[in-house]
Scaffold this active site. Structure first.
Site, PDB file in Angstrom:
ATOM      1  N   GLY B  87       0.721  -1.171  -0.010  1.00 37.64           N
ATOM      2  CA  GLY B  87       0.044  -0.155  -0.184  1.00 37.64           C
ATOM      3  C   GLY B  87       0.865   1.245  -0.046  1.00 37.64           C
ATOM      4  CD  GLU B  88       3.009   4.479  -3.796  1.00 41.43           C
ATOM      5  OE1 GLU B  88       2.482   3.799  -4.621  1.00 41.43           O
ATOM      6  OE2 GLU B  88       3.684   5.311  -3.945  1.00 41.43           O
ATOM      7  N   GLY B  90      -0.325   8.856   1.931  1.00 44.66           N
ATOM      8  CA  GLY B  90       0.632  10.030   2.212  1.00 44.66           C
ATOM      9  C   GLY B  90       1.819   9.972   3.007  1.00 44.66           C
ATOM     10  CE  LYS B 109       2.971   3.508   7.957  1.00 43.56           C
ATOM     11  NZ  LYS B 109       1.839   3.470   8.633  1.00 43.56           N
ATOM     12  CG  ASP B 202      -8.008   6.044  10.711  1.00 40.23           C
ATOM     13  OD1 ASP B 202      -9.085   6.185  10.449  1.00 40.23           O
ATOM     14  OD2 ASP B 202      -7.025   5.816   9.925  1.00 40.23           O
TER      15      ASP B 202
END
Lengths: 184, 851
Positions: B87-88, B90, B109, B202
């Protein structure tokens, strides 16, 4: 409450500058990812992240009297700085300047980005020139291009009519296009 | 080029654009005369205008994609080798990586463009630290972390293969019970994080994966917040990235500080989705304060009453009325699964009144502590001195001298004496201070004495005297030992606590932090000085209302003071504060547990019939009161009252306070008659002890007035509040916010009788007093302005009403925990005002939010 003109854009404290930078960086990065993945609908619309940043910073006294629009304007300035800084680092790295090892692990094989980096740097300089010729026009370009302002927002920000914005934009865009050509 | 030329260029350009293409060049040739450069410039611009595809046309997105498209060529991170991108975002990239030596896999990460800003590096580090402190089977764990030679930080964590918890296939064959069990496992992981002072912030299905074996894993602590983070920079940093609006709590959307309660809200939304297969709100069009459809309505299911309560309690717009913790939510899930009644109660009017009244409780509790009887004080110092004595014997003659002095001071302190003894102690202290002042040639001893005396003065509420003595001690210590010294640190902490006492909380925090940092630098780990400073910080944070931050600090104080050799009274002191912090943070279970522990400690230290024991019983009563268990609250308060009455006699102000607490518990049970009788007794005592004109008498009257108002005894309420106001006027010359409260209460009595004209000037006076005596934008001012707005509205004075209601609304909106009912009132009023002012757009705005 007194209306703030564009000249009154407050200079944020160092800590807040850094905060704003990282917010705009991430907004740009997010945008870059969606552009690369072919999402044509993605436009520069720094509403989400920048809005949140505004919510946070609006509570600090230096931004207390800043409207959302003016805050977005500050963010646009930050976006410009982020992109120019990124381009500057990459080109200076290419030229072997700087003496920093920061980018050794980044992919340096493509020449294409280098040309685009130069273009970004020329845009930055051309905007500085434009600011000397007509500050309002330079503000307008910065807000529209780096801040994703639409015509009505820009008109509201600069306190002129939408027709004036359209006129100014058209001329400035044509002139800048020439200025940022390679070899200019 | 100059401005003039640029104007000319533009003017010609615009004119030419308006012409047919063929006639442009001739026109420009004429206009430019012989200036070929000008001509060429404009022609180029026209060309760009028509066919342009410069950087500006391509857009900043493209520019960003190019300028920031520095993909990593690094393939190896420590022992890990990258295989693909997971995943990518900000913040950075997440890779799937393998580890050949162990044959294991991990997610890596990486923070990209780490040079860009210190805050991004810091936040990345925060995530890593957060993961490092969490070790739970349902939380993806941290394996490894390092930095590349170019400064790019990375960390490796557990790779989780699974599907989001709301995945259709997963839910296809699961019953409501199955879903609840799955959800319960999520709550447990969240509860675990909370108990380690980490808020996720989150929580959403894509961060909660269910593995093939049915195990749940919580991911992505990228914007998690550590409750004990104290550095101010961290605070601005948190929540940099936008949380997902669909799952965010209203306070997060407003950009306010998130807490445990925000995670509880997100859990509520996830539960909603699990139950109904739908989100409660349209994420793109979510209004603040919006209420969701009940899950039963959304899913068209009958018999879901308890599920509705469960879900909507977790999702309550007012954080105070949500489940106080994930644990509380788990308990109710268990109750539901076991077919037992839930702890959560649907809203009721009495609860709202309870909420309003309980805001005052804290003031009462604080007053009770402040006015701790002289007996308790003597015992406290005896215990403290006993501890000090051991230290002193081993230490220096200097300390012994101080000790003797202090002991002499207290000699003859009669522990059965009544409140009048306060005066004698003050006299003693004054004499002590005078004597200490004469010790100019023994500055070290003098500094010690000033510090001790200052502290005692502060305990007695003589804050000005304390202030000058503590500062004198600080000055002497600085000149004796330099700027950096444990004694200087001690003085800073003492003055910090004094500021805390004076309600100058910001300064208090700053001083105490300074003292704590200095203690840590100058003292060996675990030193009692560090413990005392840590305790002080926890207390100040608590008084600032930052319970989430106070809790871990106080836990640390408790830990330090649990060491062998520390006086039990000191440990009890920290436990007491910790219990309070948990109480105000809404962790009633934790608070209750701690108060029970305190109860047995205090019984052991002081015996079963000591005021400290009564204090614990009062706190336990308050917890029951919070839970709505009023008969139980009454029982505790009556026990406390019995001890207090036996200890101080039936005409002591502490007895009066005890009576008031019982009366409140009765009030909640709507036993107003009994409550009024007890309050009348309390009033008599206060009058006897303090005379007819005294703030404590006023406070007792205020309680009576509130009861009278609730019972619609307007005549009595009016008389009582009038007297209250008179007392405050003569005691404080009207220069105290309490005067404002009395006037506003009196006005409320008039409002209740629809005498709006009479209420209006009183509200105005109250607001004026608040402005002079409280910090700008205080809650009291906000509420009173909303009330004034209503008084004006009822007189059809809409323009004036608008001004007040709006001002009040803005003040309340800025509060960390605004009183929701008053916000609602303001919205409703503003809706009416704008309707009547013929501004339907504004009216609609407020009415929409007033649900």
């Amino acid at each position: 409450m007194r209306k703030r003109g564009p000249k009154d854009v407050p200079v944020p404290a160092r800590k807040n500058v850094d905060y704003l930078f990282s917010v705009t960086y991430e907004e740009l990065r997010r945008l870059a990812v969606s552009v690369k993945s072919g999402d044509q609908a993605s436009t520069l619309n720094p509403t989400a992240l920048v809005h949140e940043a505004w919510l946070k910073l609006a509570r600090s006294s230096e931004f207390a009297a800043t409207s959302h629009l003016h805050f977005k304007r500050i963010a646009a300035r930050a976006m410009r700085q982020v992109l120019v800084e990124a381009a500057r680092r990459r080109t200076s790295q290419k030229r072997g300047g700087g003496g920093e090892a920061v980018f050794v692990t980044f992919d340096e094989s493509l020449d294409q980005p280098a040309a685009q980096d130069e273009e970004m740097l020329r845009l930055d300089r051309a905007l500085d020139d434009l600011a000397r010729l007509n500050p309002r026009q330079a503000d307008m370009v910065e807000a529209r291009f780096f801040g994703g302002f639409d015509i009505p927002e820009t008109a509201q920000l600069l306190e002129v009519s939408e027709a004036t914005i359209l006129r100014d934009w058209r001329a400035a865009k044509a002139w800048l296009a020439i200025e940022i050509r390679p070899g200019q | 080029m100059d401005r003039e030329r640029w104007e000319k260029i533009q003017s010609l350009f615009h004119h030419a654009v308006g012409l047919d293409p063929p006639s442009r060049t001739p026109y420009l040739e004429t206009e430019c005369g012989g200036d070929t450069q000008l001509l060429a410039q404009i022609l180029s611009m026209l060309e760009e205008d028509e066919h342009g595809s410069s950087l500006i046309d391509r857009g900043a997105g493209q520019a960003a994609a190019q300028a920031l498209d520095a993909s990593l060529s690094q393939r190896e991170f420590g022992p890990y080798r990258i295989q693909r991108v997971l995943g990518e975002g900000g913040m950075g990239i997440v890779y799937f990586a393998g580890r050949e030596d162990l044959g294991s896999v991990a997610a890596i990460k990486v923070l990209r463009d780490a040079w860009m800003s210190p805050s991004r590096r810091e936040r990345f580090a925060v995530e890593q630290r957060t993961l490092a402190r969490l070790s739970h089977p349902s939380i993806a764990r941290l394996y490894d972390a390092d930095t590349l030679p170019d400064g790019t930080p990375w960390f490796a964590m557990e790779y989780v293969e699974g599907v989001p918890i709301t995945n259709d296939c997963l839910l296809l064959h699961s019953s409501i019970q199955d879903r609840l069990r799955l959800f319960r496992a999520v709550c447990e992981a969240v509860q675990y994080a909370h108990s380690h002072a980490v808020i996720h912030r989150d929580l959403k299905p894509s961060n909660i994966l269910v593995q093939a074996d049915g195990a749940v894993k919580l991911l992505d602590f990228g914007i998690a917040k550590q409750l004990d983070q104290t550095d101010s920079q961290h605070r601005t940093l948190t929540g940099l990235r936008l949380m997902t609006p669909a799952y965010a709590a209203p306070e997060q959307i407003r950009g306010q500080e998130a807490g445990i309660y925000s995670d509880v809200y997100s859990l509520g939304v996830i539960l909603y989705e699990l139950l109904t297969d739908q989100l409660p709100f349209d994420a793109n069009n979510r209004q603040p304060g919006q209420e969701p459809l009940k899950p039963s309505q959304r899913a068209r299911r009958a018999g879901w009453g308890d599920l509705d309560v469960l879900c909507l309690t977790a999702m309550h717009n007012d954080p105070q009325r949500r489940y106080g913790s994930a644990e509380a939510l788990i308990r109710d899930i268990d109750h539901y699964l076991a077919g037992q009644p839930l702890e959560a109660r649907p809203d009721s009017a009495s609860y709202r009144i309870g909420k309003f009244l309980r805001r005052n409780q804290r003031a009462v509790a604080a007053a009770a502590v402040l006015f701790a009887g002289i007996t308790g004080l003597v015992i406290y110092y005896t215990v403290r001195l006993a501890a000090a004595r051991n230290e002193a014997l081993a230490e220096s003659a200097r300390t012994q001298r101080v000790l003797r002095f202090t002991l002499n001071l207290f000699q003859g302190g009669d522990k059965d004496a009544g409140p009048a003894t306060n005066l004698r102690v003050t006299e003693l202290l004054d004499r002590g201070a005078a004597e200490a002042g004469a010790l100019e040639n023994e500055p070290e001893v003098q500094a010690e004495l000033y510090a001790s005396l200052g502290e005692v003065y502060a305990k007695l509420g003589l804050l000005d005297r304390a202030d000058s003595l503590l500062h004198a001690a600080l000055d002497r210590r600085k000149s004796l030992f330099g700027e950096e010294h444990p004694r200087v640190a001690e003085s800073l902490v003492q003055i910090g606590l004094l500021r805390d006492n004076q309600a100058k909380l910001e300064e208090a925090e700053m001083l105490v932090r300074q003292g704590l940092e200095m203690s840590k630098r100058k003292l060996p780990p675990g030193h009692p000085g560090i413990a005392a400073a840590t305790h002080a910080l926890g207390k100040v944070l608590q008084d600032r209302g930052r319970y989430g931050e106070a809790i871990p600090v106080l836990q640390e104080a408790v830990r330090l003071r649990s060491a062998p050799g520390v006086a039990k009274a000191a440990l009890a002191e920290s436990l007491f504060e910790l219990a309070g912090a948990h109480f105000y943070a809404g962790n009633y279970d934790r608070s209750e547990e701690l108060n029970r522990r305190l109860l047995s400690m205090h019984r052991e230290i002081y015996g079963a019939r000591h005021p400290m024991v009564a204090e614990d019983l009062i706190n336990l009563g308050a917890i029951q009161q919070e839970r709505g268990n009023y008969p139980e609250a009454e029982r505790y308060h009556r026990q406390a009252l019995a001890i207090t009455e036996a200890f101080y006699g039936d005409s002591h102000h502490k007895t009066a306070t005890g009576l008031t607490l019982v009366a409140r518990a009765l009030g909640y049970q709507k036993r107003h008659q009994e409550a009024a009788e007890l309050l009348a007794r309390a009033l008599l005592i206060q009058e006897k002890v303090f005379g007819k004109i005294h703030p404590r008498v006023a406070s007792a009257l205020n309680e009576m007035g509130v009861v009278a108002l609730v019972r619609a005894n307007y005549k009595e309420a009016e008389a009582v509040f009038t007297r209250t106001a008179e007392i405050y006027r003569s005691v404080y010359a009207g220069k105290h916010y309490l005067m404002g409260i009395a006037l506003a209460n009196l006005a409320s009595v008039y409002m209740a009788q629809k005498q709006d004209r009479r209420a209006e000037p009183l509200f105005r006076q109250a607001i004026e007093i608040y402005k002079q005596t409280l910090p700008p934008g205080h809650l009291n001012e906000g509420i009173t302005r909303i009330k004034l707005g209503r008084a004006l509205l009822r007189q059809d004075r809409f323009a004036e009403a608008e001004q007040e209601s709006l001002a009040g609304y803005e003040i309340l909106s800025r509060q960390a925990n605004p009183s929701v009912s008053w916000l609602q009132n303001a919205r409703e009023d503003l809706g009416v005002i704008y309707t009547r002012l013929n501004q339907p757009d504004k009216a609609k705005k407020f009415l929409a939010r007033a649900k």
